[in-house]
Design a protein around this motif. Sequence first.
Motif, PDB file in Angstrom:
ATOM      1  N   LEU A 288      -3.985  19.498 -14.349  1.00  0.00           N
ATOM      2  CA  LEU A 288      -5.106  19.327 -15.267  1.00  0.00           C
ATOM      3  C   LEU A 288      -6.429  19.622 -14.575  1.00  0.00           C
ATOM      4  N   GLY A 289      -6.355  19.961 -13.283  1.00  0.00           N
ATOM      5  CA  GLY A 289      -7.594  20.301 -12.584  1.00  0.00           C
ATOM      6  C   GLY A 289      -8.232  19.119 -11.884  1.00  0.00           C
ATOM      7  N   ALA A 290      -7.565  17.964 -11.932  1.00  0.00           N
ATOM      8  CA  ALA A 290      -8.145  16.776 -11.302  1.00  0.00           C
ATOM      9  C   ALA A 290      -7.953  16.825  -9.791  1.00  0.00           C
ATOM     10  N   GLU A 291      -8.886  16.236  -9.098  1.00  0.00           N
ATOM     11  CA  GLU A 291      -8.674  15.960  -7.682  1.00  0.00           C
ATOM     12  C   GLU A 291      -7.877  14.658  -7.645  1.00  0.00           C
ATOM     13  N   VAL A 292      -6.827  14.618  -6.911  1.00  0.00           N
ATOM     14  CA  VAL A 292      -5.945  13.465  -6.958  1.00  0.00           C
ATOM     15  C   VAL A 292      -5.802  12.809  -5.592  1.00  0.00           C
ATOM     16  N   LEU A 293      -5.876  11.507  -5.621  1.00  0.00           N
ATOM     17  CA  LEU A 293      -5.710  10.718  -4.421  1.00  0.00           C
ATOM     18  C   LEU A 293      -4.421   9.950  -4.548  1.00  0.00           C
ATOM     19  N   TYR A 294      -3.473  10.173  -3.692  1.00  0.00           N
ATOM     20  CA  TYR A 294      -2.275   9.364  -3.781  1.00  0.00           C
ATOM     21  C   TYR A 294      -1.859   8.986  -2.381  1.00  0.00           C
ATOM     22  N   GLU A 295      -0.790   8.241  -2.314  1.00  0.00           N
ATOM     23  CA  GLU A 295      -0.350   7.705  -1.026  1.00  0.00           C
ATOM     24  C   GLU A 295      -0.927   8.431   0.191  1.00  0.00           C
ATOM     25  N   ASP A 296      -0.608   9.717   0.291  1.00  0.00           N
ATOM     26  CA  ASP A 296      -0.920  10.428   1.525  1.00  0.00           C
ATOM     27  C   ASP A 296      -2.386  10.759   1.729  1.00  0.00           C
ATOM     28  N   ASN A 297      -3.138  10.778   0.669  1.00  0.00           N
ATOM     29  CA  ASN A 297      -4.527  11.164   0.866  1.00  0.00           C
ATOM     30  C   ASN A 297      -5.481  10.191   0.183  1.00  0.00           C
ATOM     31  N   ALA A 298      -5.033   8.969   0.024  1.00  0.00           N
ATOM     32  CA  ALA A 298      -5.823   7.967  -0.687  1.00  0.00           C
ATOM     33  C   ALA A 298      -7.187   7.830  -0.026  1.00  0.00           C
ATOM     34  N   PHE A 299      -8.184   7.517  -0.847  1.00  0.00           N
ATOM     35  CA  PHE A 299      -9.536   7.569  -0.356  1.00  0.00           C
ATOM     36  C   PHE A 299      -9.892   6.344   0.479  1.00  0.00           C
ATOM     37  N   VAL A 300     -10.875   6.544   1.283  1.00  0.00           N
ATOM     38  CA  VAL A 300     -11.195   5.616   2.344  1.00  0.00           C
ATOM     39  C   VAL A 300     -12.454   4.823   2.046  1.00  0.00           C
ATOM     40  N   HIS A 301     -12.757   4.688   0.770  1.00  0.00           N
ATOM     41  CA  HIS A 301     -13.918   3.897   0.397  1.00  0.00           C
ATOM     42  C   HIS A 301     -13.750   3.409  -1.033  1.00  0.00           C
ATOM     43  N   VAL A 302     -14.202   2.193  -1.321  1.00  0.00           N
ATOM     44  CA  VAL A 302     -14.377   1.775  -2.717  1.00  0.00           C
ATOM     45  C   VAL A 302     -15.816   1.298  -2.861  1.00  0.00           C
ATOM     46  N   SER A 303     -16.290   1.337  -4.066  1.00  0.00           N
ATOM     47  CA  SER A 303     -17.682   0.985  -4.332  1.00  0.00           C
ATOM     48  C   SER A 303     -17.897  -0.525  -4.213  1.00  0.00           C
ATOM     49  N   GLY A 304     -19.118  -0.921  -3.982  1.00  0.00           N
ATOM     50  CA  GLY A 304     -19.479  -2.332  -3.952  1.00  0.00           C
ATOM     51  C   GLY A 304     -20.067  -2.804  -5.273  1.00  0.00           C
ATOM     52  N   HIS A 305     -20.024  -1.947  -6.289  1.00  0.00           N
ATOM     53  CA  HIS A 305     -20.654  -2.285  -7.567  1.00  0.00           C
ATOM     54  C   HIS A 305     -19.635  -2.298  -8.692  1.00  0.00           C
ATOM     55  N   ALA A 306     -19.839  -3.210  -9.623  1.00  0.00           N
ATOM     56  CA  ALA A 306     -18.921  -3.406 -10.740  1.00  0.00           C
ATOM     57  C   ALA A 306     -18.894  -2.202 -11.663  1.00  0.00           C
ATOM     58  N   SER A 307     -17.696  -1.815 -12.125  1.00  0.00           N
ATOM     59  CA  SER A 307     -17.547  -0.762 -13.129  1.00  0.00           C
ATOM     60  C   SER A 307     -17.534  -1.396 -14.521  1.00  0.00           C
ATOM     61  N   GLN A 308     -17.361  -0.536 -15.538  1.00  0.00           N
ATOM     62  CA  GLN A 308     -17.540  -0.995 -16.916  1.00  0.00           C
ATOM     63  C   GLN A 308     -16.712  -2.221 -17.293  1.00  0.00           C
ATOM     64  N   GLU A 309     -15.432  -2.217 -16.899  1.00  0.00           N
ATOM     65  CA  GLU A 309     -14.595  -3.353 -17.312  1.00  0.00           C
ATOM     66  C   GLU A 309     -15.056  -4.640 -16.629  1.00  0.00           C
ATOM     67  N   ASP A 310     -15.501  -4.517 -15.378  1.00  0.00           N
ATOM     68  CA  ASP A 310     -16.030  -5.688 -14.669  1.00  0.00           C
ATOM     69  C   ASP A 310     -17.313  -6.185 -15.336  1.00  0.00           C
ATOM     70  N   LEU A 311     -18.158  -5.230 -15.707  1.00  0.00           N
ATOM     71  CA  LEU A 311     -19.440  -5.583 -16.328  1.00  0.00           C
ATOM     72  C   LEU A 311     -19.210  -6.281 -17.670  1.00  0.00           C
ATOM     73  N   LYS A 312     -18.188  -5.801 -18.393  1.00  0.00           N
ATOM     74  CA  LYS A 312     -17.858  -6.448 -19.667  1.00  0.00           C
ATOM     75  C   LYS A 312     -17.420  -7.888 -19.427  1.00  0.00           C
ATOM     76  N   LEU A 313     -16.631  -8.069 -18.355  1.00  0.00           N
ATOM     77  CA  LEU A 313     -16.186  -9.430 -18.030  1.00  0.00           C
ATOM     78  C   LEU A 313     -17.401 -10.320 -17.759  1.00  0.00           C
ATOM     79  N   MET A 314     -18.374  -9.777 -17.027  1.00  0.00           N
ATOM     80  CA  MET A 314     -19.579 -10.562 -16.745  1.00  0.00           C
ATOM     81  C   MET A 314     -20.297 -10.946 -18.045  1.00  0.00           C
ATOM     82  N   PHE A 315     -20.392 -10.005 -18.989  1.00  0.00           N
ATOM     83  CA  PHE A 315     -20.966 -10.337 -20.307  1.00  0.00           C
ATOM     84  C   PHE A 315     -20.183 -11.472 -20.953  1.00  0.00           C
ATOM     85  N   ASN A 316     -18.852 -11.340 -20.903  1.00  0.00           N
ATOM     86  CA  ASN A 316     -18.015 -12.293 -21.619  1.00  0.00           C
ATOM     87  C   ASN A 316     -18.018 -13.669 -20.964  1.00  0.00           C
TER      88      ASN A 316
END
Lengths: 491, 491
Positions: A288-316
């Motif tokens: 589909l043209g996506a860049e894919v991260l899986y077992e062997d090449n999983a990415f080495v960083h995650v964000s420190g900021h909440a994404s949409q589902e987290d933000l919704k939880l904060m609202f709720n």
Amino acid sequence: MPVYGTPLTLALVAERLREHGLAEAADLRTIRPRERVEAGPFGIEAIRVTHSIVDGIGLAIDTPAGTVVHTGDFKLDPSPLDGELPDYRRFAELGEQGVLVLCSDSTNADRPGHTGSEVEVGQALATRFDGASGRIIVATFASHIHRVQQVLTLASRTGRRVALLGMSMQRNVTIAAELGYLRVPDGVLVPLEELDDLPAHRQVILSTGSQGEPHSALALMAAEEHKYVHVERGDLVIISARVIPGHERTISRVVNALYRLGAEVLYEDNAFVHVSGHASQVNALYRLGAEVLYEDNAFVHVSGHASQEDLKLMFNLTRPRYFIPVHGEYRHLLAHARLAESVGIGPDRVFLIEDGMGVEVSKTTARLVGRFPAGRVLVDGKSVGDIGAVVLRDRQLLAEDGLVAVSLAVDRDGVVVAGPEIASRGFVYVKENEPLLEELKKAVLAALAERDPDAPCDRDLVGATVRSAVRHFINQRFRRKPVVLPIILEV
Amino acid sequence: MPVYGTPLTLALVAERLREHGLAEAADLRTIRPRERVEAGPFGIEAIRVTHSIVDGIGLAIDTPAGTVVHTGDFKLDPSPLDGELPDYRRFAELGEQGVLVLCSDSTNADRPGHTGSEVEVGQALATRFDGASGRIIVATFASHIHRVQQVLTLASRTGRRVALLGMSMQRNVTIAAELGYLRVPDGVLVPLEELDDLPAHRQVILSTGSQGEPHSALALMAAEEHKYVHVERGDLVIISARVIPGHERTISRVVNALYRLGAEVLYEDNAFVHVSGHASQVNALYRLGAEVLYEDNAFVHVSGHASQEDLKLMFNLTRPRYFIPVHGEYRHLLAHARLAESVGIGPDRVFLIEDGMGVEVSKTTARLVGRFPAGRVLVDGKSVGDIGAVVLRDRQLLAEDGLVAVSLAVDRDGVVVAGPEIASRGFVYVKENEPLLEELKKAVLAALAERDPDAPCDRDLVGATVRSAVRHFINQRFRRKPVVLPIILEV
């Protein structure tokens, strides 16, 4: 004025104050999650949140009109390294009691889903450490103590030793370890000289410079200008951080240079999507043209900021009467405002404001109340705030076309008695343009000779004639517009 | 020297030459796909490729040592708008006959999969046009004739009219239409004034500025500085282009500003992955943290450069003996070199070189042959190439701290007879700092008074004393280091 903070934050601040000889100047006071500070009519309570620095807090501010919850920078990490979970329960209690205003972090408000846990980074890094046969160089933010922790733990587990590069990295690790925020496995930290004696597969360098900042340890290594560390074939460089918008060029330059030296480089652009699924799923995504991260090449960083589902939880959890998105560019604030609407907080209850705009909130109403002074205060040398628009614009003009200064001395009758002399910077290479500068002098004298002899011999008027003659000459010859600075002396 | 190109390319070049009064200066000669030009020992054949500009070609260069294939910028679009397919067959024939060297476009060598067809953009844009109830503003590259075509076709189909904004957009559309590369539906193009008379849902503005370039039509609209177009709530702005690395900040600024004006904005960051699958698949991707583009939010741009699978196909068609990756940063060239290895072209047959490096190829061997002068030639005003490192460094210094010029006149004995006068730019706001400048004058005079009266009264020496006094004073007072320019006159 007292300054409140959690222990690690204050320790980092105190160290910087010490460096600038200001240790005595500040009244630093420790506050811990669930503790409360009274300040005039306000009661301010710290609430644990998770973020890319440990010991982060949000605030619940009790005011006579009601409670304001400010999340600070946060994400909702369900498995933080230190076990210090975001205080879901306290946010929920506040929501139960009634939150008047929620101010919530908008940085990732345009990202769907949940933000990953720091634990996932550990898994990705572990795969990389296991697979690496040479030296590993990890660049991350010196303030990201949990990332540092993961590297130290992994190094220890895989029989490697770690040397720290970069002033802030050394300072922060020392402070965090002293305060118990960082558990340094026995013997894992060694000075660079000792690391050098080990075989490559036992070496880890933990460095600053994840944004490719000039003069940072990583940038120096990439440019082969680091005194002690020489990157070479077989090295694995992991840039364990996101590219902060605006740093794309510098990071790109560093990545290219590291590749040129033969190192393998992992950084944000190597991968977008994090999936843990089957090969078939991975292949489907690739197709589909996506860049894919899986077992062997999983990415080495995650964000420190909440994404949409987290933000919704904060609202709720907090169920605020009014909502003010904070922290982000306008597009992020807007995305957050729209997200609020999607959970039932209508536009009349959302204040999409930017720096300097005021909102007045009572128990039952809220409204915009105009603008307040806010913005950047520029510090240049010893002066604070006195570099204004004029000076900055001049610097820009100087940068674009350089400057030509022309000085001459006139007597009371306006007769030129010395000069003109010409000095320039950033205009032409003077040594190769002597004849042209001689011509320019003649053009200035000719212009002055044409002045009405009865015209008043005012220095400003003479200066204006000189400026216009110089501009005309340069425009004819070079089609350029350097800043022209006439200096007229009177003998 | 003759310049060869396809008809559209040459028409665009000719127009630019005319604008600069150089129409007669160039010997432009048309070449078409499958045509051949002889030049000394070389025979050069044009081969049709697809790209983000129509009428693109690659080259097959016959040399006494063998054939060199240079793809130019290309992708392999299986369904280009104009039906002008990439000439797979010719590349294959050349491969059959034997290709000595392949030079192939590396821009997207780090992207897995195939690059999408321009037709997909049309589908995505169609959804947007169908769904838009107000005015639509599309920004794209003026050279992307097929993108322009899609917008014109869609506008016509949906009962809208199109006005063109930006000089290059107007120029290119005119030329492409004249040459038959663009089919403008009857009556769809109208002047801006006429567009204004139509209801919003019948208006399309096609504009330059897709990279947020200052002074471009889109940037002016975003800044509310465009003379005629005022962006407002209900407008849909589609930035139909990728963010070229280095333009992130300017685009971000434009996007924020457009949102602030109430417009809806579609641009690269809104989406990464293009899927056409079911909702369940989309949801699964969202859950994995991916940004997903599907029916309703499919992206409005595809790249003009071949991705990994396309590049592999090019290898397999041409089957070169040697491979030189071209066009891209080092990381892209490296990715392309690795890709070559994955299809069996080993490292000994790949030359990972950058600008200025030479490769000598014979029928049977190839080797690096050192460096040749290559790089940027800076043009500034009328001069070409005479802006050197010294001038550029000076401009940088001027930009950082500004400049202070000090002029005074001395007589033969070194006695100051006029001045010092001080002029500065980009240093302090002069009007507010008069007293300080007076002090500075005194400091200069004091320094000169301290000079050994028997020392030679050389202008350079006096200048050096002045410079050092000024620097010292400014460093003490401001902790800044402006460029100091003494100009000493002799009466």
